[in-house]
Design a protein around this motif. Structure first.
Motif, PDB file in Angstrom:
ATOM      1  N   MET A 122       0.849  -1.208   0.000  1.00  0.00           N
ATOM      2  CA  MET A 122       0.000   0.000   0.000  1.00  0.00           C
ATOM      3  C   MET A 122       0.881   1.254   0.000  1.00  0.00           C
ATOM      4  O   MET A 122       1.984   1.229   0.541  1.00  0.00           O
ATOM      5  CB  MET A 122      -0.873  -0.007   1.265  1.00  0.00           C
ATOM      6  N   ASP A 123       0.404   2.318  -0.615  1.00  0.00           N
ATOM      7  CA  ASP A 123       1.145   3.584  -0.587  1.00  0.00           C
ATOM      8  C   ASP A 123       1.371   4.005   0.870  1.00  0.00           C
ATOM      9  O   ASP A 123       0.420   4.061   1.650  1.00  0.00           O
ATOM     10  CB  ASP A 123       0.312   4.646  -1.332  1.00  0.00           C
ATOM     11  N   ARG A 124       2.629   4.284   1.226  1.00  0.00           N
ATOM     12  CA  ARG A 124       2.977   4.504   2.633  1.00  0.00           C
ATOM     13  C   ARG A 124       2.232   5.697   3.257  1.00  0.00           C
ATOM     14  O   ARG A 124       1.687   5.596   4.366  1.00  0.00           O
ATOM     15  CB  ARG A 124       4.496   4.691   2.770  1.00  0.00           C
ATOM     16  N   ALA A 125       2.227   6.818   2.552  1.00  0.00           N
ATOM     17  CA  ALA A 125       1.590   8.006   3.136  1.00  0.00           C
ATOM     18  C   ALA A 125       0.103   7.753   3.377  1.00  0.00           C
ATOM     19  O   ALA A 125      -0.437   8.060   4.449  1.00  0.00           O
ATOM     20  CB  ALA A 125       1.809   9.212   2.233  1.00  0.00           C
ATOM     21  N   GLN A 126      -0.540   7.155   2.380  1.00  0.00           N
ATOM     22  CA  GLN A 126      -1.980   6.871   2.518  1.00  0.00           C
ATOM     23  C   GLN A 126      -2.222   5.905   3.679  1.00  0.00           C
ATOM     24  O   GLN A 126      -3.147   6.077   4.477  1.00  0.00           O
ATOM     25  CB  GLN A 126      -2.481   6.264   1.197  1.00  0.00           C
ATOM     26  N   ALA A 130      -4.695  11.323  16.418  1.00  0.00           N
ATOM     27  CA  ALA A 130      -4.177  11.444  15.046  1.00  0.00           C
ATOM     28  C   ALA A 130      -2.685  11.769  15.009  1.00  0.00           C
ATOM     29  O   ALA A 130      -2.197  12.363  14.045  1.00  0.00           O
ATOM     30  CB  ALA A 130      -4.978  12.449  14.220  1.00  0.00           C
ATOM     31  N   GLY A 131      -1.982  11.373  16.030  1.00  0.00           N
ATOM     32  CA  GLY A 131      -0.515  11.524  16.050  1.00  0.00           C
ATOM     33  C   GLY A 131      -0.098  12.961  15.813  1.00  0.00           C
ATOM     34  O   GLY A 131      -0.664  13.894  16.388  1.00  0.00           O
ATOM     35  N   THR A 132       0.899  13.125  14.943  1.00  0.00           N
ATOM     36  CA  THR A 132       1.373  14.471  14.612  1.00  0.00           C
ATOM     37  C   THR A 132       0.535  15.072  13.482  1.00  0.00           C
ATOM     38  O   THR A 132       0.712  16.242  13.133  1.00  0.00           O
ATOM     39  CB  THR A 132       2.837  14.430  14.108  1.00  0.00           C
ATOM     40  N   GLY A 133      -0.304  14.245  12.859  1.00  0.00           N
ATOM     41  CA  GLY A 133      -1.066  14.708  11.699  1.00  0.00           C
ATOM     42  C   GLY A 133      -0.295  14.511  10.398  1.00  0.00           C
ATOM     43  O   GLY A 133      -0.792  14.834   9.325  1.00  0.00           O
ATOM     44  N   ASN A 134       0.914  13.964  10.511  1.00  0.00           N
ATOM     45  CA  ASN A 134       1.768  13.777   9.321  1.00  0.00           C
ATOM     46  C   ASN A 134       2.158  12.319   9.153  1.00  0.00           C
ATOM     47  O   ASN A 134       2.513  11.666  10.136  1.00  0.00           O
ATOM     48  CB  ASN A 134       3.068  14.582   9.473  1.00  0.00           C
ATOM     49  N   PRO A 135       2.139  11.854   7.884  1.00  0.00           N
ATOM     50  CA  PRO A 135       2.623  10.494   7.649  1.00  0.00           C
ATOM     51  C   PRO A 135       4.125  10.420   7.904  1.00  0.00           C
ATOM     52  O   PRO A 135       4.790  11.449   8.011  1.00  0.00           O
ATOM     53  CB  PRO A 135       2.294  10.247   6.181  1.00  0.00           C
ATOM     54  N   PHE A 136       4.632   9.220   7.994  1.00  0.00           N
ATOM     55  CA  PHE A 136       6.056   8.935   8.229  1.00  0.00           C
ATOM     56  C   PHE A 136       6.484   9.252   9.668  1.00  0.00           C
ATOM     57  O   PHE A 136       7.669   9.257   9.965  1.00  0.00           O
ATOM     58  CB  PHE A 136       6.973   9.663   7.227  1.00  0.00           C
ATOM     59  N   PHE A 137       5.520   9.550  10.530  1.00  0.00           N
ATOM     60  CA  PHE A 137       5.836   9.730  11.950  1.00  0.00           C
ATOM     61  C   PHE A 137       5.124   8.647  12.749  1.00  0.00           C
ATOM     62  O   PHE A 137       4.354   7.865  12.198  1.00  0.00           O
ATOM     63  CB  PHE A 137       5.399  11.120  12.428  1.00  0.00           C
ATOM     64  N   THR A 138       5.388   8.630  14.048  1.00  0.00           N
ATOM     65  CA  THR A 138       4.733   7.649  14.914  1.00  0.00           C
ATOM     66  C   THR A 138       4.057   8.387  16.064  1.00  0.00           C
ATOM     67  O   THR A 138       4.310   9.577  16.289  1.00  0.00           O
ATOM     68  CB  THR A 138       5.768   6.701  15.543  1.00  0.00           C
ATOM     69  N   THR A 139       3.281   7.655  16.813  1.00  0.00           N
ATOM     70  CA  THR A 139       2.638   8.287  17.977  1.00  0.00           C
ATOM     71  C   THR A 139       3.654   8.494  19.106  1.00  0.00           C
ATOM     72  O   THR A 139       3.396   9.297  20.000  1.00  0.00           O
ATOM     73  CB  THR A 139       1.425   7.465  18.461  1.00  0.00           C
ATOM     74  N   ASP A 140       4.785   7.787  19.085  1.00  0.00           N
ATOM     75  CA  ASP A 140       5.845   8.080  20.070  1.00  0.00           C
ATOM     76  C   ASP A 140       6.354   9.505  19.841  1.00  0.00           C
ATOM     77  O   ASP A 140       6.532  10.288  20.773  1.00  0.00           O
ATOM     78  CB  ASP A 140       7.031   7.114  19.902  1.00  0.00           C
ATOM     79  N   THR A 141       6.599   9.827  18.572  1.00  0.00           N
ATOM     80  CA  THR A 141       7.068  11.180  18.246  1.00  0.00           C
ATOM     81  C   THR A 141       5.982  12.205  18.581  1.00  0.00           C
ATOM     82  O   THR A 141       6.271  13.276  19.123  1.00  0.00           O
ATOM     83  CB  THR A 141       7.476  11.264  16.761  1.00  0.00           C
ATOM     84  N   ALA A 142       4.739  11.854  18.285  1.00  0.00           N
ATOM     85  CA  ALA A 142       3.629  12.762  18.627  1.00  0.00           C
ATOM     86  C   ALA A 142       3.609  13.005  20.138  1.00  0.00           C
ATOM     87  O   ALA A 142       3.382  14.133  20.591  1.00  0.00           O
ATOM     88  CB  ALA A 142       2.298  12.156  18.169  1.00  0.00           C
TER      89      ALA A 142
END
Ligand code: UDP
Length: 241
Positions: free
Chosen positions: A69-73, A134-146
């Motif tokens: 699957m497309d990563r960002a999506q 919704a984490g940071t709201g950005n793909p390629f991040f994780t909820t740890d970073t959020a």
């Protein structure tokens, strides 16, 4: 604030998997209620509590990307999963009489508030638990970073990571009972030895903001309150003196 609590404001990160209980997918209501009860105890101590909940019990972007699957999506789907978990935790906390607000990094006007830092600040001052979804709201991040990001933004005194074991070990103690357990580590130790605590961007963000990370077992009832009193078993990650 109650004199027994050692922190005024904290952010607790709970992984989606912690909400599964014994199931292998989704939410186990009893587990959500049990964790909510622990949060309610800490709120009753007068501590201002922020929560970030992962989504790995429902959907993980990186796994779906491996399957083509497309990563960002895929990551957007993962972020939506965290909103479901946040809403479930909100219900459990409110049943216990704890006032809460869910704020989503992806605006979802009919479901919850959008993330507005100063508004979140006001909720905390009023004693409400703010669940950041919704984490940071950005793909390629994780909820740890959020979690590290929101903890820094909200001026938290500590970032708590509720895990499956009572601190940080050199290897998974469930697979290797001889694995060394650490009482205290530096951010550098965690990064240099690639210890499985939180991802590197979360650790770096905590380090830059001198935000102590406290790792404890979320499955032990009452452990969160114990940690807030400075008791119990946990690992602290800080800058060396
Ligand atoms: N996610 C994302 N950006 C973020 C936070 C999360 O894209 O800022 C997505 C990502 O796909 C991730 C999923 O949401 O796999 C669930 O979050 P995470 O894996 O951090 O949850 P946990 O492992 O804590 O349950």
């Amino acid at each position: 604030m109650s004199p027994i609590a050692i922190h005024k404001r904290v952010l607790l990160k709970v992984s989606g998997e912690a909400l599964m209980g014994r199931r292998d997918y989704g939410l186990d209501t009893n587990t959500v209620v049990r964790i909510a009860a622990d949060v309610a105890d800490v709120v009753a101590m007068g501590v201002q509590v922020c929560l970030v909940i992962g989504g790995g019990n429902i959907f993980r972007g990186v796994s779906a990307a491996t399957a083509g699957m497309d990563r960002a999506q895929a990551d957007y789907i993962g972020m939506l999963a965290t909103v479901m978990n946040a809403l479930a935790m909100q219900i459990a906390l409110e049943k216990l009489g704890v006032a809460t607000r869910v704020q989503s990094a992806i605006p979802m006007a009919s479901v919850c508030e959008p993330y507005i830092r100063r508004r979140a600040e006001r909720h905390l001052e009023k004693g409400r638990v703010v669940i950041f979804a919704a984490g940071t709201g950005n793909p390629f991040f994780t909820t740890d970073t959020a979690a590290a990001l929101r903890a820094a933004e909200m001026g938290c005194n500590a970032l708590l990571k509720g895990t499956q074991v009572d601190g940080v070990y050199a290897a998974d103690p469930r697979k290797n009972p001889e694995a060394e357990r650490f009482e205290q580590l530096t951010y550098h130790d965690v990064l240099a030895h690639d210890l499985a605590v939180m991802d590197a961007s979360a650790i770096s963000l905590a380090r830059e903001n001198r935000l102590p990370i406290i790792v404890f077992n979320i499955h032990v009832p009452g452990a969160f309150a114990q940690v807030m009193r400075g008791d119990g078993r946990f690992t602290t990650i800080v800058e060396p003196p």
